[in-house]
Design a protein around this motif. Structure first.
Motif, PDB file in Angstrom:
ATOM      1  N   GLY A 121      11.915 -10.411 -61.427  1.00 34.76           N
ATOM      2  CA  GLY A 121      12.045 -10.764 -62.829  1.00 34.76           C
ATOM      3  C   GLY A 121      12.556  -9.642 -63.702  1.00 34.76           C
ATOM      4  N   ALA A 131      13.723 -21.183 -63.100  1.00 40.13           N
ATOM      5  CA  ALA A 131      12.508 -20.933 -62.326  1.00 40.13           C
ATOM      6  C   ALA A 131      11.987 -22.202 -61.657  1.00 40.13           C
ATOM      7  CB  ALA A 131      11.432 -20.339 -63.217  1.00 40.13           C
ATOM      8  N   THR A 134       6.515 -19.063 -59.165  1.00 39.83           N
ATOM      9  CA  THR A 134       6.287 -17.618 -59.141  1.00 39.83           C
ATOM     10  C   THR A 134       5.778 -17.268 -57.758  1.00 39.83           C
ATOM     11  OG1 THR A 134       5.782 -17.553 -61.504  1.00 39.83           O
ATOM     12  CG2 THR A 134       5.012 -15.711 -60.162  1.00 39.83           C
ATOM     13  N   LYS A 137       3.020 -11.789 -58.192  1.00 41.57           N
ATOM     14  CA  LYS A 137       3.064 -10.828 -59.287  1.00 41.57           C
ATOM     15  C   LYS A 137       2.859  -9.428 -58.715  1.00 41.57           C
ATOM     16  CE  LYS A 137       1.791 -13.752 -63.187  1.00 41.57           C
ATOM     17  NZ  LYS A 137       0.900 -13.909 -64.350  1.00 41.57           N
ATOM     18  N   SER A 289       7.173 -10.195 -62.027  1.00 45.12           N
ATOM     19  CA  SER A 289       7.048 -11.263 -61.024  1.00 45.12           C
ATOM     20  C   SER A 289       8.276 -11.355 -60.141  1.00 45.12           C
ATOM     21  CB  SER A 289       6.831 -12.621 -61.715  1.00 45.12           C
ATOM     22  OG  SER A 289       5.636 -12.621 -62.447  1.00 45.12           O
ATOM     23  N   HIS A 290       8.030 -11.816 -58.931  1.00 43.59           N
ATOM     24  CA  HIS A 290       9.094 -12.289 -58.051  1.00 43.59           C
ATOM     25  C   HIS A 290       9.127 -13.806 -58.193  1.00 43.59           C
ATOM     26  CE1 HIS A 290       9.849  -8.432 -56.269  1.00 43.59           C
ATOM     27  NE2 HIS A 290      10.607  -8.945 -55.317  1.00 43.59           N
ATOM     28  N   HIS A 291      10.305 -14.354 -58.438  1.00 44.28           N
ATOM     29  CA  HIS A 291      10.427 -15.783 -58.692  1.00 44.28           C
ATOM     30  C   HIS A 291      11.234 -16.470 -57.597  1.00 44.28           C
ATOM     31  CE1 HIS A 291       8.950 -15.252 -62.813  1.00 44.28           C
ATOM     32  NE2 HIS A 291       9.756 -14.205 -62.904  1.00 44.28           N
ATOM     33  N   PRO A 330       5.501 -22.230 -62.279  1.00 46.63           N
ATOM     34  CA  PRO A 330       6.244 -21.453 -63.276  1.00 46.63           C
ATOM     35  C   PRO A 330       5.762 -21.741 -64.689  1.00 46.63           C
ATOM     36  CG  PRO A 330       7.523 -23.348 -62.600  1.00 46.63           C
ATOM     37  CD  PRO A 330       6.283 -23.357 -61.745  1.00 46.63           C
ATOM     38  N   ASP A 331       6.194 -20.883 -65.593  1.00 42.98           N
ATOM     39  CA  ASP A 331       5.883 -21.071 -67.015  1.00 42.98           C
ATOM     40  C   ASP A 331       6.811 -22.152 -67.558  1.00 42.98           C
ATOM     41  OD1 ASP A 331       5.239 -20.928 -69.651  1.00 42.98           O
ATOM     42  OD2 ASP A 331       5.799 -18.818 -69.937  1.00 42.98           O
TER      43      ASP A 331
END
Length: 484
Positions: A121, A131, A134, A137, A289-291, A330-331
């Motif tokens: 990220g 996205a 996730t 983190k 984060s790695h997404h 995801p957000d």
């Protein structure tokens, strides 16, 4: 209604050698049978089209996912998911594309060479990336190994704050340039010029050995809180029983405000284990984060299905593969730093569409189109038969006129000619009925007219047979004179 076609022909004068033999037409219901068969064929074609559409919509789809570098935890996660998707018999299959790292994976997605990618990220995110989940983190960990004991004296850590790193050699765990950029960002936040710091990178598998050999004064590692690589590197820092000193990033909130892809985070006390709790107390830091991201143009239904399968297998894998437990949704907020793919948002929000919700409009309009085409075809077929119906209607009128003519005829030859003409009209009418040009009611009306014609011919022939030849000739001459 059963029509006796032979009876229609048999009403011609008996013994006439020129009597037209009746054809052998098919059953009057053959037109309806053909219509039924055509309708059945159309229904079967429609069912076949729907079945084909369902097959193509539900068939497994293989997605290319870019991930790297080789032997990294990200690669292991993707390989595990790829294997888990096969026995699950889901609609999505994965085809890993190994890259040199998260930056190369992002580039592969941007160029359309991959459908999915594992990216960091805090790197430049492709404009076409959205996205999906996730993956994990990561926290930034800064520590200083204990100082080497001098003879007879207890050595104390020389570095306790980040500002004291100026002029020092700092080791970075991992070969990615992104970790170096992360270190420079932290140093700049504390007013330390990165140019006055010597930065040395170590491959992850060589980090522990480099730390034991005291290759640097302080170290930075970035990874999950439970990362084995980070834990081993910290364990290698222990010297003569001394424990490393962890440097808190107290300005984490300011960094997060200036760089939204970072978040304020904490390293729990004892997170890295060992004989003594490391660290001894909670440490403030930043995280990123790695997404798992998808191409923007990837169909919503495909991404929704992939997201559903991903979180379904996560539940079954987290016992044997703990890294899978770190996968999070995801957000979905509209102001999220990394916009979510609509397919993933539909799954997270419980708004994933069913097959008929996705394709119901196409099916409905397809049925409407087929109905319209059928109506247009029926109208066109009727239009093509318009001339044939008009011609048959004219012949029927001619038959009615022949009834009156037969009742006034004074010549058996004339009656025979009209009977031959009536046979031709009958043949044409039966052909029209076979072709569906006229209905059964019209054929019934024609049958009545033909019966009346045969009755008129038979009655007139009986009168003529009982009339003397001289009287017949006189009547014919009288009629001929009357027409002059």
């Amino acid at each position: 209604m059963n029509l006796d076609v032979k009876r229609l022909f048999a009403r011609s004068a008996s013994g006439d050698p020129d009597l037209v033999q009746p054809p052998r037409p098919r059953s009057p219901r053959s037109a309806k049978r053909r219509l039924m068969f055509v309708t059945l064929a159309g229904l079967l074609a429609l069912v076949g089209a729907v079945a084909a559409a369902y097959y193509f919509a539900m068939r497994p789809v293989t997605l290319r996912i870019a991930v790297g570098p080789a032997n990294s935890e990200d690669v292991k996660v993707v390989q595990t998911l790829t294997q888990a998707f096969v026995p699950a018999r889901g609609q999505i299959r994965l085809r890993p594309m190994q890259t040199d790292g998260a930056k190369a994976s992002a580039q592969a997605l941007a160029e359309g060479k991959a459908d999915l990618a594992i990216i960091r990220g805090d790197l430049d995110v492709p404009k076409n990336a959205q996205a999906v989940a996730t993956l994990r983190k990561n926290v930034a960990v800064l520590w200083v190994p204990p100082a080497t004991k001098a003879k007879g004296n207890k050595a104390a850590p020389k570095i306790t704050k980040i500002v004291q790193l100026a002029g020092r050699r700092i080791g970075v765990v991992g070969r990615t340039e992104a970790n170096v950029n992360l270190l420079k960002l932290i140093l700049q936040q504390y007013g330390v010029d990165p140019a006055k710091v010597e930065i040395v990178q170590f491959p992850a598998h060589e980090a522990a050995e480099a730390i034991r050999n005291q290759k640097a004064d302080a170290y930075l590692a970035a990874g999950p809180v439970n990362s084995k690589i980070t834990a081993d590197a910290i364990a290698a820092s222990i010297r003569d029983g001394g424990v490393p000193t962890f440097l808190a990033i107290d300005s984490a909130r300011a960094i997060a405000q200036n760089h939204p892809f970072y978040e304020v985070s904490e390293i729990p006390a004892g997170a890295f284990g060992g004989s003594s709790a490391r660290p001894e107390e909670e440490i403030k830091t930043i995280s990123f984060s790695h997404h798992i991201v998808a191409r923007k143009g990837l169909p919503e239904a495909t991404v929704a299905t992939f997201t559903r399968q991903l979180f379904a297998v996560r539940q079954t894998l987290k016992t044997d593969f703990p890294l899978a437990a770190q996968i999070e949704t995801p957000d979905t907020d509209k102001d999220a730093v990394l916009p979510v793919h609509p397919g993933a948002a539909a799954y997270v929000d419980g708004e994933e569409k069913t097959f008929f919700e996705r394709y119901g409009d196409f099916i409905w309009w397809g049925l409407m189109g087929l109905s319209a085409m059928g109506s247009a075809g029926a109208w066109f077929a009727g239009y093509l038969k318009k001339d044939e119906r008009h011609n048959n209607s004219t012949l029927r009128e001619r038959l009615l006129d022949m009834i009156a003519t037969a009742r006034r005829s004074d010549s058996t030859e004339e009656l025979d000619q009209m009977q031959t003409e009536a046979d031709d009209i009958l043949r044409d009418t039966l052909r029209c009925f076979e072709h569906g040009t006229i209905e059964e009611g019209s054929l019934t009306a024609f049958n009545i007219a033909l019966d009346q014609f045969h009755n008129a011919v038979a009655d007139r022939k009986a009168v003529l047979m009982n009339m003397p030849q001289s009287l017949q000739r006189a009547s014919a001459q009288f009629r001929a004179a009357g027409t002059l």
